[in-house]
Design a protein around this motif. Structure first.
Motif, mmCIF file in Angstrom:
data_model
loop_
_atom_site.group_PDB
_atom_site.id
_atom_site.type_symbol
_atom_site.label_atom_id
_atom_site.label_comp_id
_atom_site.label_asym_id
_atom_site.label_seq_id
_atom_site.Cartn_x
_atom_site.Cartn_y
_atom_site.Cartn_z
ATOM 1 N N LYS A 1 -3.974 6.466 -1.738
ATOM 2 C CA LYS A 1 -4.240 5.687 -2.947
ATOM 3 C C LYS A 1 -3.330 6.137 -4.067
ATOM 4 O O LYS A 1 -2.715 7.175 -4.013
ATOM 5 C CB LYS A 1 -5.701 5.907 -3.373
ATOM 6 C CG LYS A 1 -6.610 4.920 -2.712
ATOM 7 C CD LYS A 1 -7.912 4.813 -3.478
ATOM 8 C CE LYS A 1 -9.070 4.718 -2.525
ATOM 9 N NZ LYS A 1 -10.142 5.616 -2.854
ATOM 10 N N ALA B 1 0.845 -1.204 0.000
ATOM 11 C CA ALA B 1 0.000 0.000 0.000
ATOM 12 C C ALA B 1 0.876 1.248 0.000
ATOM 13 O O ALA B 1 0.410 2.345 -0.290
ATOM 14 C CB ALA B 1 -0.932 -0.001 1.200
ATOM 15 N N ASN C 1 -7.902 0.043 1.508
ATOM 16 C CA ASN C 1 -6.897 0.037 0.445
ATOM 17 C C ASN C 1 -6.590 -1.371 -0.008
ATOM 18 O O ASN C 1 -6.498 -1.656 -1.198
ATOM 19 C CB ASN C 1 -5.595 0.688 0.930
ATOM 20 C CG ASN C 1 -5.683 2.182 0.842
ATOM 21 O OD1 ASN C 1 -6.375 2.715 -0.022
ATOM 22 N ND2 ASN C 1 -5.003 2.861 1.743
#
Ligand code: SF4
Ligand SMILES: [Zn+2]
Ligand SMILES: [Zn+2]
Lengths: 350, 413
Positions: free
Chosen positions: A245, A145, B199
């Motif tokens: 993101k 991530a 996520n």
């Protein structure tokens, strides 16, 4: 290399002080925060302070440090950082430490890599053929991530039976990212620092006030930037960015130009980009300054028109305007009008 | 009103005979429950139960039209405020609903009306009315055998190819449930997914949907500089092989005239068609698509388009929001759906192939009742066709009557 064998390898612990074996070793000495001011631990404290100042001043000197001191300093650094209470400072330290670990990992053999990953991060990992590693997809997802790049998306990995297969070099990058992520997660302490380190904490707080990066870094998202006035396209880029993101280059460009137009300065914008995982301070500064017109061609870039944003596929609504800034201005105006209206009304009643 | 009392009575019959085994719920005490009652609109939320018996008692006594639980686990599931609830994890949920898949039969059984200008249309409803631009659109959708088969095919693909093969979940951690209306849910109860944030779930969604695949991943394995590979073998694991199989299917299908062309630019399609034989030959001689910019003289931008289209076509058409939302309520397996009277049936993996919701999820198999049907297309239940009806008073099996009443298309006399 196994913890059960309990071979204490101080140099290994100093390189990877986040290992649980290293942590266990450190805790055997039972040094309390208030003990740090005692002369016998002075060297540890000094090393911790030195490393933090390196981050504050953005320098790094090559210096040989004794393994024991280096290892013992690590938890002290984390404690100091959480009392100093500057998120940007923590992030900067995290990035620096991650780089250091990445460099060190490059020189390790496959067994050590696996040991560090499992003992340090509790990852499920196994070497397959030479220099190809399989790690549990959950561990992969959490660590990756930190990356924005398409090549790190899960869909672009070989995933078999719950395991993601990685080359040695990608595994090392992933491990460095995990170090960064974990350090960035340390919690800020709200209470006053204990007596033993109080003066040091205050001094470092003072010192970072003088550096540029800190001045705008306390800026909160909900602070001066009023996102409720953002048009949908901008808001979505902004939200993606701060939630970590992946945000394409062009989207970052659009956001930057927009933020410049509504009056943010370079540092505040950089501050927003700091939330991104693959944040590179120098590169970001260069890019932002370029867009603002301080660098390179010295032309100031304007925010693209809706028409162009639409063709890029980033338009998210029919705002009925030609330019995203129109939405922003309109909403601000409306808010003022509403405010005036209510104030008038109140006066009328009185 | 009469109708609601009738439905409630039928549902109560069901719940009074329901075995506790059927509503055994993992981590029951840590979940939030929500119910929609027959008597009122709106949902009762923030309920919690400390045993399955209590839940069963509630269902018997209050008999809701819809019963949900949270995919999430909380420390204090009955707290009204999300922060106080203290989220500790959530199952991974997938939802395949024919709402999100275009099937040609929708033009036969689905209709919509604009509430502002009375404009009407058939098939999938538009987001906004094409005449007046209003977003207030009411649609009337029906369960249909074909739609449900399409949904089941997607679920099979999801479970076999993705969840079991690629993600390696244990079959015992995967529960497949007919939603009671127009699709299926899959619950994954693995500790590997429990604490994943949005996520991470987004990455799983993209993987399953086939989104964000990289040309270099498929063709540039040996060199990130230039694209030199001819594509992966159809036997490769994961997306490498899946994509190659996807391309093969696609080409064979357009060749056989079974498939319309994808939304690809004309240039790519015609190049593909021109090179079809070469590509198929590539597959038969070495299991690989003979596909490279050279073979197809595709620009890299176009190759990217082709790669992405094939991947999305062969991904699973799940409802992304359901998987992404870690605080969502989802229908409790083996409870009844208030709009259909069908049971949200848990389907054993081995029996998925032969499972037919319009037979196997039917609850009220006994008896007949007279109703007045306003309007209904032809519906197929328990191996029999009923309707179409238009303003008709008719004797119907109870399950058909319940279904039509639930759909607000029929009334009691
Ligand atoms: S219309 Fe313009 S301002 Fe509104 S979302 Fe689209 S591009 Fe952004
Ligand atoms: Zn209309
Ligand atoms: Zn249908």
């Amino acid at each position: 290399m196994n913890a059960k064998n309990s071979v204490i390898d101080l140099s290994l612990f100093a390189r990877y002080p986040f290992l649980s074996d290293a942590g266990n070793y450190v805790s055997m000495f039972n040094i309390d925060i208030d003990d740090l001011s005692k002369p016998e631990h002075n060297e540890i404290l000094q090393e911790a302070i030195r490393e933090i100042y390196e981050v504050v001043n953005g320098v790094s000197e090559v210096k040989h440090i004794d393994d024991y001191i280096k290892l013992m300093a690590f938890p002290v650094i984390l404690a100091l950082l959480s009392y100093i209470g500057s998120k940007p400072l923590i992030n900067k330290y995290a990035i620096k430490k991650a780089k250091e670990v990445e460099e060190a990992l490059r020189h390790e053999n496959d067994d050590v890599l696996c040991y560090v990953a499992s003992n340090g991060f509790n990852w499920t990992i196994k070497p397959t053929e030479k220099s190809v590693f399989a790690i549990n997809f959950k561990d992969y997802l959490i660590a990756s991530a930190m990356f924005n790049d398409q090549s790190w998306k899960l869909i672009n990995q070989i995933l078999i039976n719950g395991l993601v297969y990685l080359s040695k070099s990608r595994l090392i990058r992933l491990m460095a990212a995990e170090v960064q992520r974990r350090i960035m997660q340390i919690e800020l302490k709200r209470e006053e620092p204990p007596e033993g380190i109080r003066s040091i904490v205050l001094k470092i707080r003072e010192a970072i006030k003088k550096t540029i990066f800190e001045r705008h870094d306390y800026l909160e998202v909900s602070g001066p930037i009023n996102t409720e006035h953002f048009p949908p396209c901008i808001l979505s880029i902004y939200n993606d960015l701060i939630s970590g993101k992946s945000v394409s280059h062009i989207a970052r460009f659009i956001l930057t130009t927009f933020l410049v137009s509504i009056g943010l300065d370079v540092d505040s914008i950089i501050n927003i980009f700091q939330r991104v995982a693959d944040y590179d301070p120098d590169k970001t500064r260069y890019q932002v300054e370029h867009i603002v017109g301080k660098r390179g061609s010295r032309t100031k870039y304007a925010t693209p028109k809706c028409e162009n944003i639409k063709t890029m596929g980033l338009c998210l609504g029919n705002c009925g305007v030609k330019h995203p800034l129109n939405v922003y201005r309109r909403r601000i105006r409306e808010k003022h009008e509403r405010k005036n209206f209510f104030e008038k009304k109140v006066q009328g009643v009185l | 009103m009469k109708e609601r009392i009738f439905l409630k009575k039928k549902f109560k019959e069901y719940y009074s005979t329901l075995s506790i085994e059927e509503i055994k719920i993992n981590g029951l005490r840590k979940r939030e429950f929500g119910f929609v009652m027959f008597e009122e609109s709106g949902m009762i939320r923030h309920k919690a139960f400390d045993s399955v018996n209590k839940l069963a008692e509630f269902l018997r006594e209050y008999t809701p039209a819809h019963a949900y639980y949270s995919s999430a686990y909380y420390e204090h599931p009955s707290a009204e405020n999300m922060n106080e609830k203290k989220w500790t994890g959530a199952d991974l949920i997938f939802d395949v609903d024919v709402d999100h898949i275009s099937t040609s039969c929708k033009n036969k059984h689905d209709k919509w009306t604009c509430l502002d200008c009375n404009n009407i249309g058939i098939g999938i409803e538009p987001k906004i009315c094409d005449i007046c631009g209003s977003g207030r659109i009411e649609s009337k959708k029906w369960v249909c055998q074909r739609c449900l088969e399409v949904a089941k095919a997607e679920i099979t693909k999801l479970v076999d190819d993705f969840l079991l093969n690629d993600f390696g979940f244990n079959l015992k951690d995967v529960e497949i449930v007919f939603s009671g209306h127009r699709g299926y849910h899959v619950h994954v109860y693995s500790k590997d997914v429990l604490t994943l944030d949005q996520n991470a779930r987004r990455e799983i969604i993209d993987y399953v949907r086939g989104k964000g695949i990289d040309v270099y991943f498929l063709f540039g394995k040996h060199s990130y500089e230039g694209i030199i590979s001819y594509g992966s073998s159809i036997n490769e694991p994961g997306w490498l092989g899946r994509w190659s199989r996807g391309l093969y299917d696609y080409i064979v299908n357009i060749k056989g005239g079974i498939k319309e062309k994808m939304r690809l630019p004309e240039k790519i399609s015609s190049l593909l068609i021109k090179n079809m034989n070469k590509i198929i030959e590539g597959y038969s001689t070495n299991n690989k698509p003979l596909l490279s910019p050279l073979a197809l003289s595709l620009k890299s931008r176009n190759l990217k388009l082709l790669v992405e289209e094939i991947a999305e076509e062969y991904g699973v058409k799940i409802d992304e929001q359901v998987t992404l939302d870690v605080k969502r309520l989802i229908r409790i397996p083996n409870t009844l759906h208030g709009k259909t009277g069908l049971k949200a049936t848990t389907v054993k993996y081995d029996l998925l192939d032969s499972f037919n919701p319009l037979t196997d999820a039917i609850t009220f198999k006994n008896g007949k009742i007279t109703v007045k049907v306003d309007e209904s297309p032809e519906i197929y239940m328990f191996n029999k066709d009923f309707g179409p009806y238009q303003n008709q008073i008719i004797d119907l099996p109870v399950y058909v009557a319940v279904y039509l009443i639930g759909q607000q298309s029929a009334k009691l006399l």
